[in-house]
Enzyme design. Structure first.
Site, mmCIF file in Angstrom:
data_model
loop_
_atom_site.group_PDB
_atom_site.id
_atom_site.type_symbol
_atom_site.label_atom_id
_atom_site.label_comp_id
_atom_site.label_asym_id
_atom_site.label_seq_id
_atom_site.Cartn_x
_atom_site.Cartn_y
_atom_site.Cartn_z
ATOM 1 N N ASP A 195 -8.022 -5.239 -0.133
ATOM 2 C CA ASP A 195 -8.491 -6.119 -1.212
ATOM 3 C C ASP A 195 -8.144 -7.584 -0.988
ATOM 4 O O ASP A 195 -8.641 -8.449 -1.709
ATOM 5 C CB ASP A 195 -7.884 -5.644 -2.541
ATOM 6 C CG ASP A 195 -8.443 -4.295 -2.936
ATOM 7 O OD1 ASP A 195 -7.682 -3.315 -2.967
ATOM 8 O OD2 ASP A 195 -9.661 -4.214 -3.160
ATOM 9 N N HIS B 94 0.853 -1.190 0.000
ATOM 10 C CA HIS B 94 0.000 0.000 0.000
ATOM 11 C C HIS B 94 0.888 1.238 0.000
ATOM 12 O O HIS B 94 1.944 1.247 0.624
ATOM 13 C CB HIS B 94 -0.894 0.022 1.255
ATOM 14 C CG HIS B 94 -2.077 0.914 1.116
ATOM 15 N ND1 HIS B 94 -2.008 2.263 1.346
ATOM 16 C CD2 HIS B 94 -3.347 0.652 0.733
ATOM 17 C CE1 HIS B 94 -3.202 2.800 1.128
ATOM 18 N NE2 HIS B 94 -4.032 1.841 0.753
HETATM 19 C C1 SDX Z 1 -6.281 0.042 -2.962
HETATM 20 O O1 SDX Z 1 -4.372 4.464 -2.039
HETATM 21 C C2 SDX Z 1 -5.343 3.895 -1.442
HETATM 22 O O2 SDX Z 1 -5.757 4.293 -0.373
HETATM 23 C C3 SDX Z 1 -5.953 2.716 -2.177
HETATM 24 C C4 SDX Z 1 -6.984 1.881 -1.408
HETATM 25 C C5 SDX Z 1 -8.254 2.672 -1.168
HETATM 26 O O3 SDX Z 1 -8.975 2.328 -0.222
HETATM 27 O O4 SDX Z 1 -8.588 3.555 -2.001
HETATM 28 O O5 SDX Z 1 -6.438 1.465 -0.186
HETATM 29 C C6 SDX Z 1 -7.410 0.662 -2.232
HETATM 30 O O6 SDX Z 1 -6.043 0.385 -4.088
HETATM 31 C C7 SDX Z 1 -5.425 -0.952 -2.226
HETATM 32 C C8 SDX Z 1 -4.210 -1.446 -3.084
HETATM 33 C C9 SDX Z 1 -4.719 -2.553 -4.022
HETATM 34 N N1 SDX Z 1 -3.644 -2.933 -4.971
HETATM 35 C C10 SDX Z 1 -3.005 -4.099 -4.876
HETATM 36 O O7 SDX Z 1 -3.182 -4.916 -3.975
HETATM 37 C C11 SDX Z 1 -2.019 -4.352 -6.016
HETATM 38 C C12 SDX Z 1 -0.700 -4.897 -5.461
HETATM 39 N N2 SDX Z 1 -0.022 -3.794 -4.727
HETATM 40 C C13 SDX Z 1 1.012 -3.064 -5.441
HETATM 41 O O8 SDX Z 1 0.739 -2.877 -6.794
HETATM 42 C C14 SDX Z 1 1.444 -1.806 -4.675
HETATM 43 O O9 SDX Z 1 1.709 -2.208 -3.397
HETATM 44 C C15 SDX Z 1 0.528 -0.593 -4.636
HETATM 45 C C16 SDX Z 1 0.069 -0.159 -5.992
HETATM 46 C C17 SDX Z 1 -0.666 -0.849 -3.788
HETATM 47 C C18 SDX Z 1 1.320 0.550 -4.002
HETATM 48 O O10 SDX Z 1 2.301 0.917 -4.913
HETATM 49 P P1 SDX Z 1 3.468 1.920 -4.502
HETATM 50 O O11 SDX Z 1 3.173 2.700 -3.289
HETATM 51 O O12 SDX Z 1 3.857 2.650 -5.749
HETATM 52 O O13 SDX Z 1 4.593 0.919 -4.037
HETATM 53 P P2 SDX Z 1 5.979 0.749 -4.727
HETATM 54 O O14 SDX Z 1 5.758 0.237 -6.105
HETATM 55 O O15 SDX Z 1 6.779 1.995 -4.536
HETATM 56 O O16 SDX Z 1 6.560 -0.460 -3.835
HETATM 57 C C19 SDX Z 1 7.715 -0.334 -3.064
HETATM 58 C C20 SDX Z 1 8.465 -1.652 -3.266
HETATM 59 C C21 SDX Z 1 8.853 -1.883 -4.719
HETATM 60 O O17 SDX Z 1 10.002 -2.707 -4.694
HETATM 61 P P3 SDX Z 1 11.499 -1.979 -4.793
HETATM 62 O O18 SDX Z 1 11.492 -1.177 -6.065
HETATM 63 O O19 SDX Z 1 11.619 -1.136 -3.529
HETATM 64 O O20 SDX Z 1 12.467 -3.156 -4.800
HETATM 65 O O21 SDX Z 1 7.614 -2.753 -2.911
HETATM 66 C C22 SDX Z 1 7.402 -3.572 -4.050
HETATM 67 C C23 SDX Z 1 7.722 -2.723 -5.253
HETATM 68 O O22 SDX Z 1 8.120 -3.532 -6.350
HETATM 69 N N3 SDX Z 1 5.975 -3.961 -4.037
HETATM 70 C C24 SDX Z 1 5.538 -5.194 -4.294
HETATM 71 C C25 SDX Z 1 4.149 -5.138 -4.094
HETATM 72 N N4 SDX Z 1 3.811 -3.894 -3.729
HETATM 73 C C26 SDX Z 1 4.946 -3.177 -3.702
HETATM 74 N N5 SDX Z 1 6.177 -6.315 -4.681
HETATM 75 C C27 SDX Z 1 5.383 -7.410 -4.874
HETATM 76 N N6 SDX Z 1 4.050 -7.445 -4.690
HETATM 77 C C28 SDX Z 1 3.396 -6.324 -4.303
HETATM 78 N N7 SDX Z 1 2.083 -6.345 -4.119
#
Ligand code: SDX
Length: 427
Positions: free
Chosen positions: A362, A305
């Site tokens: 989710d 998140h």
């Molecule tokens: C919702 O914003 C809100 O409030 C949203 C929400 C709401 O109520 O409106 O809470 C609802 O959208 C919840 C999120 C649902 N999405 C998912 O579950 C999809 C999977 N999650 C990821 O795509 C991600 O965690 C996000 C999109 C939710 C957040 O993305 P960010 O903040 O841009 O995170 P990031 O890409 O900067 O991640 C930091 C690190 C990265 O690795 P490094 O580059 O540091 O090595 O964490 C990794 C990312 O690759 N990472 C994940 C991951 N989420 C982040 N790696 C694997 N699986 C994941 N799910």
């Protein structure tokens, strides 16, 4: 005590005001940065950028805190209802009994759609994605209620109530359309959630009255999804509303943003991921390895998140509810066991621990909705019904904010410098 941040750049040294929120959050106010230095800020994804001041919802991502108008989500989940929470978010405080009764009566009155709406639904192909129909038909409300474009303060209550009520009817009709089933009229004797499930699952001569457990569970899901400060779809509603676009069109844009699998579409992606593991194509261990491998492009859906670097409090509540409701309904869903296994492995894995990736809202919501008989292609539609009060509250807050400037970010241009036009004969 006024605070400021000092920025030195070249021979310039400026003081930028630091403002403090009611929970102690601090922000550097850069509204005068360009005028004083010629500099702008750059923050792709806006991870470090506050877009506005807001009094609606507070999140502390480090502590896993979520409060609507100051009330902890745990208390609202335990003691309130979706409709009472909708009033709290939109109008700023908990309603009196008289206000709640009036709101409920107006929601009932607004439930039916204009008969001409059905012709629009019939124009969609049967396999049309429900989220595409939902955003289109919410925007179509402007055609039937054009007065929303010149809405006064006095009109806001009725238009907001109309939207909270009709999003439910439109959602049910998208489901019926996808199955080629007859539309079921709302029943004025039924309350919000029961009426929605009636419109989803009744047949013309066989009314479906959902069980208390299912109604309570869907009430909880809608309440937990009702707002989440400046998430992608809510920010979209604020940006669109900042051009003075009307309430219905701004919320239709929010539906489009919510649809993405990184946002509200994640609840469907979680089920797809769990199904793939269950069908034997993947193991939980292999799924985690794929999620850790950047080259795979795969993310562990339902995990991580932008704000929560601790458990999403909604996920904690939904996990408990899934255990309870599946037990009450006598549903033994192997996907729940797989989800628990994935969570257990991820929370012990350094990749997830170091990045503070925890289950989000989710991760368990889809399992709960599936147990209640909600089809997967309606999961994000349900999310949109829940989020509607939050979108409306933020649209109004942006609309009423002093100045209410149009949202128009800047950029750093990295394209070609001045180039001459070359006639096609010479290219
Ligand atoms: C919702 O914003 C809100 O409030 C949203 C929400 C709401 O109520 O409106 O809470 C609802 O959208 C919840 C999120 C649902 N999405 C998912 O579950 C999809 C999977 N999650 C990821 O795509 C991600 O965690 C996000 C999109 C939710 C957040 O993305 P960010 O903040 O841009 O995170 P990031 O890409 O900067 O991640 C930091 C690190 C990265 O690795 P490094 O580059 O540091 O090595 O964490 C990794 C990312 O690759 N990472 C994940 C991951 N989420 C982040 N790696 C694997 N699986 C994941 N799910």
């Amino acid at each position: 005590m006024t605070r400021s941040a000092t920025l030195t750049y070249g021979d310039k040294r400026i003081e930028l005001p630091v403002i403090e929120g009611s929970e102690g959050e601090l922000a550097v106010d850069v509204t005068q940065l360009r005028a004083q230095t010629g500099l702008i800020t750059l923050d792709p994804g806006y991870g470090n950028t506050g877009a506005c001041l807001s009094t609606i919802t507070y999140i502390d991502g480090e502590k896993g805190i979520l409060r609507y108008r100051g009330i902890p989500i745990e208390e609202l989940a335990e003691r309130s209802s979706f409709i009472e929470t909708a009033w709290l978010l939109i109008f700023g405080k908990l309603p009196t009994q008289a206000q709640l009764d009036h709101f409920s009566a107006r929601l009932t009155a607004h439930a039916p759609l204009h008969e001409s709406f059905k012709h629009h639904f019939e124009g969609f192909p049967v396999n049309a994605p429900p989220m595409a129909m939902l955003s289109a038909m919410i925007n179509t409300l402007c055609c039937f209620y054009p007065e929303v474009q010149d809405m006064t303060e006095e009109d806001f209550f009725e238009e907001a109530t109309r939207l909270v009520s009709k999003v439910r009817t439109i959602a049910a009709y998208t489901y019926r359309r996808s199955l080629g089933l007859p539309f079921i009229y709302p029943d004025p004797k039924l309350r919000y959630v029961t009426n929605f499930l009636h419109m989803m699952f009744s047949m013309p001569f066989d009314q479906h009255i959902a069980s208390r457990e299912v109604v309570e569970a869907l009430n909880l899901i809608l309440l937990l999804h009702a707002d989440h400060e400046q998430n992608c779809s809510t920010s979209t509603v604020r940006v669109v509303g900042s051009s003075r676009a009307n309430l219905f069109s701004s919320c239709a844009a929010g539906v489009c943003a919510l649809w993405g699998p990184l946002h509200g579409g994640a609840n469907v992606a979680v089920l797809d991921m769990l199904e793939a593991i269950h069908k034997g194509g993947l193991s939980a261990e292999h799924t985690l390895e794929m999620a850790k491998d950047k080259k795979s492009g795969f993310k562990l859906m339902g995990f991580g998140h932008r704000v929560y670097k601790n458990f999403d409090p909604r996920a904690v509540i939904l996990k408990k509810s899934a255990d309870k409701v599946l037990g009450q309904l006598g549903v033994n869903d192997p996907l729940l066991d797989i989800a628990r296994r994935l969570e257990e492995l991820a929370l012990k894995d350094s990749y997830f621990v170091e990045r503070k990736l925890y289950p989000n809202v989710d991760f368990y919501s889809g399992i709960l909705m599936r147990a209640m008989g909600i089809p997967t292609n309606m999961f994000t539609v349900i999310f949109a019904i829940g989020r509607m009060p939050g979108w409306i509250a933020h649209w109004k807050e942006q609309h009423d904010s002093e100045g209410g400037r149009i949202a128009r970010p800047r950029q750093i241009y990295t394209g070609p410098t001045t180039s001459a036009y070359v006639p096609v004969s010479e290219r």
